[in-house]
Design a protein around this motif. Structure first.
Motif, mmCIF file in Angstrom:
data_model
loop_
_atom_site.group_PDB
_atom_site.id
_atom_site.type_symbol
_atom_site.label_atom_id
_atom_site.label_comp_id
_atom_site.label_asym_id
_atom_site.label_seq_id
_atom_site.Cartn_x
_atom_site.Cartn_y
_atom_site.Cartn_z
ATOM 1 N N SER A 268 -12.560 30.281 7.691
ATOM 2 C CA SER A 268 -13.452 29.668 8.683
ATOM 3 C C SER A 268 -13.790 30.653 9.791
ATOM 4 N N GLU A 283 -2.260 16.082 3.764
ATOM 5 C CA GLU A 283 -3.143 15.166 4.476
ATOM 6 C C GLU A 283 -4.314 15.907 5.100
ATOM 7 N N LEU A 284 -5.477 15.263 5.080
ATOM 8 C CA LEU A 284 -6.724 15.774 5.658
ATOM 9 C C LEU A 284 -7.311 16.936 4.869
ATOM 10 N N ASP A 286 -9.167 16.704 2.479
ATOM 11 C CA ASP A 286 -10.545 16.324 2.173
ATOM 12 C C ASP A 286 -11.460 16.384 3.394
ATOM 13 N N SER A 287 -10.887 16.729 4.553
ATOM 14 C CA SER A 287 -11.675 16.725 5.794
ATOM 15 C C SER A 287 -11.872 18.121 6.381
ATOM 16 N N LEU A 288 -11.529 19.154 5.627
ATOM 17 C CA LEU A 288 -11.582 20.510 6.173
ATOM 18 C C LEU A 288 -13.008 21.048 6.286
ATOM 19 N N GLY A 289 -13.931 20.505 5.506
ATOM 20 C CA GLY A 289 -15.305 20.985 5.602
ATOM 21 C C GLY A 289 -15.599 22.183 4.735
ATOM 22 N N TYR A 336 -11.839 18.907 -3.704
ATOM 23 C CA TYR A 336 -12.424 18.406 -2.466
ATOM 24 C C TYR A 336 -13.701 19.187 -2.201
ATOM 25 N N GLY A 337 -14.813 18.492 -2.099
ATOM 26 C CA GLY A 337 -16.080 19.168 -1.901
ATOM 27 C C GLY A 337 -16.611 19.759 -3.198
#
Length: 353
Positions: A268, A283-284, A286-289, A336-337
């Motif tokens: 990133s 956890e999370l 799936d939310s890392l982008g 994820y993504g």
């Protein structure tokens, strides 16, 4: 006149549970021992009766039947900051708890000397058994515990220098599959991030990574392999170093969740399009982008199986000379993504167009 709550006369018995669940006392015992022969519907009915009545097994009597009598099980882990170990502990406790046993957790910080002291202390406290994630291959202290009559089960890493029941993850197969998925996306220069080489899981996952590259006719060059990272900060620095190479990898395989999160931060910060694959879900994720492929497994089941192996050894202590048992927990790929294919530039790190 009713007794005050907690009075011995108010305590439900095993026969009370059996009556409430409409089963025999032996069936209740089998459920509490996690006997796989009990039908799921019967198990749920018995556990519901246990919860409704607030039944608690007679710890002293049960511990004596299981072997020693302290009512304690030691769980020795290497890094309590890693969420994997909290899930492992929950799995262990879900099995040993119904036997009237309490779990005592010790953290070694991946330090062998600390592990030796912890195991010696647990043995001195007359624990009924030990489940250990060994910090290294020198496990003489665990062998000594077995020699003193304490059942030992190894979790996540196998016993070395002595025989014991153990439950592992398919580290090699899972790492190979994760690397193969990156190869299928066209990546040809794939970096590796992992814990110290002395850690069994790191070695096995590196072996799986190398096997996938070798099968694809590609070299596993040392310049894109970094081992030794045990926390997110050091993993981020290691990943940043790989991304700063003159010919950086187009993808990174991270052999545990600490390294995956560190690599995510480095990717990133760099603002590039490096693909990421990791071992251990978290956890999370799936939310890392960022697109992320995870090789996941049931860490609770790892703990449950370790608990089953231990309580079985404790129950059958007089005949504990049987061959050690080995269980391997499978992994599965979770995406994820949208997967990030390699850029088709024809360069050394990517597949040609």
């Amino acid at each position: 006149m009713p007794h005050a709550p907690g009075h011995r006369a108010d305590r439900p018995t095993l026969r009370d549970v059996a009556k409430r669940a409409a089963v025999s006392a032996m069936t209740v015992t089998r459920v509490l021992r996690d006997d796989p022969r009990v039908l799921p519907g019967t198990r749920e009915r018995v556990l519901a009766a246990v919860a409704e009545l607030g039944y608690r097994p007679n710890t002293v009597a049960r511990s004596l039947r299981l072997g020693r009598g302290s009512g304690l099980v030691g769980l020795v882990v290497t890094n309590l900051a890693n969420p994997f170990y909290s899930r492992l502990a929950l799995g262990v406790d879900s099995v040993v708890g119904p036997h009237g046993l309490k779990t005592v957790i010790g953290n070694t910080r991946q330090d062998l000397d600390v592990e030796r002291e912890l195991v010696a202390d647990l043995v001195g406290r007359r624990v009924d058994g030990i489940i250990a994630v060994p910090a290294g291959t020198d496990q003489r202290h665990l062998a000594a515990a077995v020699a003193q009559g304490v059942p030992v089960v190894c979790a996540s890493r196998p016993p070395a220098g002595f025989e014991a029941d153990h439950v592992l993850v398919d580290d090699f197969g899972g790492a190979r599959e994760a690397t193969e998925r990156l190869l299928a996306l066209g990546h040809r220069r794939i970096g590796f991030l992992g814990p110290p080489a002395a850690v069994y899981t790191s070695t096995e996952r590196l072996r799986g990574y190398r096997a996938a590259l070798e099968a694809a006719g590609l070299p596993a060059t040392d310049d894109v392999i970094s081992q030794g990272q045990q926390d997110i900060a050091t993993a981020e620095r290691a990943a940043a170093g790989l991304l700063a190479l003159p010919a950086p990898p187009t993808a990174l395989f991270c052999s545990n969740n600490r390294n995956t999160i560190g690599a995510f931060r480095a990717v990133s910060a760099a603002g590039g399009d490096t693909a990421l694959a990791g071992f251990d879900d978290f956890e999370l994720a799936d939310s890392l982008g960022l697109p992320l492929t995870i090789q996941a497994y049931d860490s609770d089941e790892l703990g449950r199986e370790a608990g089953r192996l231990l309580t079985d050894r404790m129950r059958n202590a007089p005949a504990a000379g049987g061959a050690p048992r080995r269980t391997v927990v499978p992994t599965r790929a979770v995406q994820y993504g949208t997967p990030r294919p390699a850029r088709a530039t024809g360069g050394s790190g990517t597949a040609p167009a």
